[in-house]
Motif scaffolding. Structure first.
Motif, PDB file in Angstrom:
ATOM      1  N   PRO A 165       0.805  -1.233   0.000  1.00 22.76           N
ATOM      2  CA  PRO A 165       0.000   0.000   0.000  1.00 22.76           C
ATOM      3  C   PRO A 165       0.831   1.273   0.000  1.00 22.76           C
ATOM      4  O   PRO A 165       0.385   2.302  -0.514  1.00 22.76           O
ATOM      5  CB  PRO A 165      -0.820  -0.132   1.289  1.00 22.76           C
ATOM      6  N   VAL A 166       2.048   1.232   0.556  1.00 24.83           N
ATOM      7  CA  VAL A 166       2.862   2.438   0.621  1.00 24.83           C
ATOM      8  C   VAL A 166       3.281   2.916  -0.763  1.00 24.83           C
ATOM      9  O   VAL A 166       3.620   4.087  -0.938  1.00 24.83           O
ATOM     10  CB  VAL A 166       4.098   2.207   1.524  1.00 24.83           C
ATOM     11  N   THR A 167       3.233   2.034  -1.769  1.00 22.12           N
ATOM     12  CA  THR A 167       3.564   2.431  -3.138  1.00 22.12           C
ATOM     13  C   THR A 167       2.359   3.015  -3.878  1.00 22.12           C
ATOM     14  O   THR A 167       2.497   3.489  -5.004  1.00 22.12           O
ATOM     15  CB  THR A 167       4.078   1.236  -3.952  1.00 22.12           C
ATOM     16  N   GLY A 168       1.178   2.943  -3.262  1.00 19.38           N
ATOM     17  CA  GLY A 168      -0.035   3.419  -3.917  1.00 19.38           C
ATOM     18  C   GLY A 168      -0.664   2.411  -4.859  1.00 19.38           C
ATOM     19  O   GLY A 168      -1.786   2.604  -5.329  1.00 19.38           O
ATOM     20  N   LEU A 169       0.051   1.324  -5.165  1.00 14.88           N
ATOM     21  CA  LEU A 169      -0.439   0.347  -6.144  1.00 14.88           C
ATOM     22  C   LEU A 169      -1.182  -0.780  -5.426  1.00 14.88           C
ATOM     23  O   LEU A 169      -0.682  -1.904  -5.309  1.00 14.88           O
ATOM     24  CB  LEU A 169       0.727  -0.213  -6.965  1.00 14.88           C
ATOM     25  N   ASN A 170      -2.361  -0.463  -4.939  1.00 18.44           N
ATOM     26  CA  ASN A 170      -3.156  -1.449  -4.204  1.00 18.44           C
ATOM     27  C   ASN A 170      -4.620  -1.046  -4.327  1.00 18.44           C
ATOM     28  O   ASN A 170      -4.975   0.095  -4.016  1.00 18.44           O
ATOM     29  CB  ASN A 170      -2.722  -1.490  -2.740  1.00 18.44           C
ATOM     30  N   ASP A 171      -5.442  -1.982  -4.794  1.00 18.29           N
ATOM     31  CA  ASP A 171      -6.861  -1.660  -4.979  1.00 18.29           C
ATOM     32  C   ASP A 171      -7.771  -2.391  -4.002  1.00 18.29           C
ATOM     33  O   ASP A 171      -8.981  -2.496  -4.226  1.00 18.29           O
ATOM     34  CB  ASP A 171      -7.297  -1.933  -6.412  1.00 18.29           C
ATOM     35  N   ASP A 172      -7.210  -2.877  -2.902  1.00 22.73           N
ATOM     36  CA  ASP A 172      -8.043  -3.451  -1.851  1.00 22.73           C
ATOM     37  C   ASP A 172      -8.973  -2.348  -1.330  1.00 22.73           C
ATOM     38  O   ASP A 172      -8.505  -1.249  -1.002  1.00 22.73           O
ATOM     39  CB  ASP A 172      -7.160  -3.978  -0.706  1.00 22.73           C
ATOM     40  N   PRO A 173     -10.282  -2.600  -1.263  1.00 21.56           N
ATOM     41  CA  PRO A 173     -11.219  -1.563  -0.817  1.00 21.56           C
ATOM     42  C   PRO A 173     -10.858  -0.960   0.537  1.00 21.56           C
ATOM     43  O   PRO A 173     -11.072   0.235   0.765  1.00 21.56           O
ATOM     44  CB  PRO A 173     -12.559  -2.297  -0.767  1.00 21.56           C
ATOM     45  N   MET A 232       1.737   8.666  -4.890  1.00 18.49           N
ATOM     46  CA  MET A 232       0.512   9.444  -5.049  1.00 18.49           C
ATOM     47  C   MET A 232      -0.069   9.289  -6.448  1.00 18.49           C
ATOM     48  O   MET A 232      -1.290   9.233  -6.621  1.00 18.49           O
ATOM     49  CB  MET A 232       0.797  10.919  -4.759  1.00 18.49           C
ATOM     50  N   GLU A 233       0.782   9.220  -7.457  1.00 16.55           N
ATOM     51  CA  GLU A 233       0.286   9.024  -8.826  1.00 16.55           C
ATOM     52  C   GLU A 233      -0.387   7.667  -8.963  1.00 16.55           C
ATOM     53  O   GLU A 233      -1.465   7.551  -9.568  1.00 16.55           O
ATOM     54  CB  GLU A 233       1.437   9.148  -9.822  1.00 16.55           C
ATOM     55  N   ASN A 234       0.209   6.634  -8.387  1.00 18.15           N
ATOM     56  CA  ASN A 234      -0.407   5.304  -8.433  1.00 18.15           C
ATOM     57  C   ASN A 234      -1.745   5.307  -7.700  1.00 18.15           C
ATOM     58  O   ASN A 234      -2.746   4.775  -8.207  1.00 18.15           O
ATOM     59  CB  ASN A 234       0.528   4.268  -7.799  1.00 18.15           C
ATOM     60  N   TRP A 235      -1.767   5.911  -6.514  1.00 16.65           N
ATOM     61  CA  TRP A 235      -3.009   5.952  -5.740  1.00 16.65           C
ATOM     62  C   TRP A 235      -4.083   6.743  -6.485  1.00 16.65           C
ATOM     63  O   TRP A 235      -5.247   6.348  -6.517  1.00 16.65           O
ATOM     64  CB  TRP A 235      -2.763   6.582  -4.368  1.00 16.65           C
ATOM     65  N   GLY A 292     -10.478   4.539 -10.350  1.00 14.28           N
ATOM     66  CA  GLY A 292     -11.169   3.369 -10.877  1.00 14.28           C
ATOM     67  C   GLY A 292     -10.341   2.438 -11.741  1.00 14.28           C
ATOM     68  O   GLY A 292     -10.842   1.404 -12.193  1.00 14.28           O
ATOM     69  N   GLU A 293      -9.075   2.763 -11.992  1.00 12.45           N
ATOM     70  CA  GLU A 293      -8.238   1.876 -12.790  1.00 12.45           C
ATOM     71  C   GLU A 293      -7.831   0.663 -11.958  1.00 12.45           C
ATOM     72  O   GLU A 293      -7.714   0.735 -10.729  1.00 12.45           O
ATOM     73  CB  GLU A 293      -6.998   2.616 -13.292  1.00 12.45           C
ATOM     74  N   ARG A 294      -7.576  -0.436 -12.632  1.00 14.73           N
ATOM     75  CA  ARG A 294      -7.183  -1.661 -11.951  1.00 14.73           C
ATOM     76  C   ARG A 294      -5.668  -1.711 -11.795  1.00 14.73           C
ATOM     77  O   ARG A 294      -4.926  -1.136 -12.596  1.00 14.73           O
ATOM     78  CB  ARG A 294      -7.658  -2.884 -12.730  1.00 14.73           C
ATOM     79  N   VAL A 295      -5.230  -2.427 -10.766  1.00 11.62           N
ATOM     80  CA  VAL A 295      -3.792  -2.586 -10.543  1.00 11.62           C
ATOM     81  C   VAL A 295      -3.108  -3.137 -11.789  1.00 11.62           C
ATOM     82  O   VAL A 295      -2.035  -2.678 -12.191  1.00 11.62           O
ATOM     83  CB  VAL A 295      -3.527  -3.510  -9.328  1.00 11.62           C
ATOM     84  N   ALA A 296      -3.747  -4.124 -12.427  1.00  7.08           N
ATOM     85  CA  ALA A 296      -3.154  -4.743 -13.610  1.00  7.08           C
ATOM     86  C   ALA A 296      -2.922  -3.741 -14.738  1.00  7.08           C
ATOM     87  O   ALA A 296      -1.981  -3.886 -15.525  1.00  7.08           O
ATOM     88  CB  ALA A 296      -4.043  -5.882 -14.101  1.00  7.08           C
TER      89      ALA A 296
END
Length: 212
Positions: free
Chosen positions: A100-108, A164-167, A173-177
């Motif tokens: 999550p610290v990288t912003g690349l996580n879409d867990d609700p 922040m850009e990843n988050w 609404g974009e997916r991690v993939a």
């Protein structure tokens, strides 16, 4: 288990339980709509007890990411090679794990927490103090002089902006993939710029002032 070890485990459990209760209430009602007294009552402790663990209301939320404070400095301190290369690998590993610290996580749950954090001005301000302490710790590991402080500021800014850009994209609404490839590319590019722009002594990991 020793008595000291047991006390420490109970203390850490109290931190976790109270923080989790507070975050649940903040997500349900909003940070400003929930009082410290309400959190204490829900946790079945007194306000003075709560303040012994969490000096400020914002700390109830920031506890969840407190273990990341100083993480960049620890990575550099433990690195055997160049500091920026170690940090590049560490960030890319985080992207691979969807840390999550990288912003690349879409867990609700992660998205809800980040929305609470970044959507509350007082929490953003408190998080900034964590960032400042992490930057100071990194500067110290890099040598402590002006070059080290400048380098630490650049490194921390790169990591923050990448996350922040990843988050931002995930929250939109974009997916991690769909974001991952761009996130990796951006990280490679940004850390490459760091390598090119930092003072040679800092870039090479010579932290004792030796310029040979």
């Amino acid at each position: 288990m020793s008595e000291i070890g047991l006390r420490e485990r109970k203390k850490q459990r109290m931190y976790q339980v109270v923080s989790d209760i507070a975050i649940r209430l903040f997500l349900e009602k909003g940070f400003d709509a929930v009082s410290v007294a309400e959190v204490a009552a829900a946790a079945e402790i007194s306000k003075p007890t709560l303040f012994r663990y969490f000096p400020a209301k914002e700390d109830l939320v920031l506890y969840r990411i407190a273990d990341h404070e100083g993480e960049t400095a620890r990575v550099v301190a433990e690195a055997e090679g160049e500091p920026v290369e170690a940090l590049r690998r560490h960030f890319l590993d985080g992207l691979e794990r969807c840390d999550p610290v990288t912003g690349l996580n879409d867990d609700p749950r992660v998205l809800a927490f980040h929305s609470l954090l970044y959507g509350t001005p007082s929490l953003v301000a408190r998080a900034h103090t964590h960032q400042e302490r992490s930057e100071a710790a990194l500067a110290e590991v890099l040598g402590g002089d002006l070059d080290a402080r400048l380098a630490a500021g650049q490194i921390m800014a790169v990591q923050r902006i990448l996350a922040m850009e990843n988050w931002r994209r995930i929250a939109a609404g974009e997916r991690v993939a769909d974001v991952r490839a761009d996130a990796v590319s951006a990280a490679e590019r940004a850390f490459g710029w760091l390598v090119a722009g930092l003072p040679p002594r800092v870039r090479a990991g010579r932290l004792d002032g030796d310029t040979e």
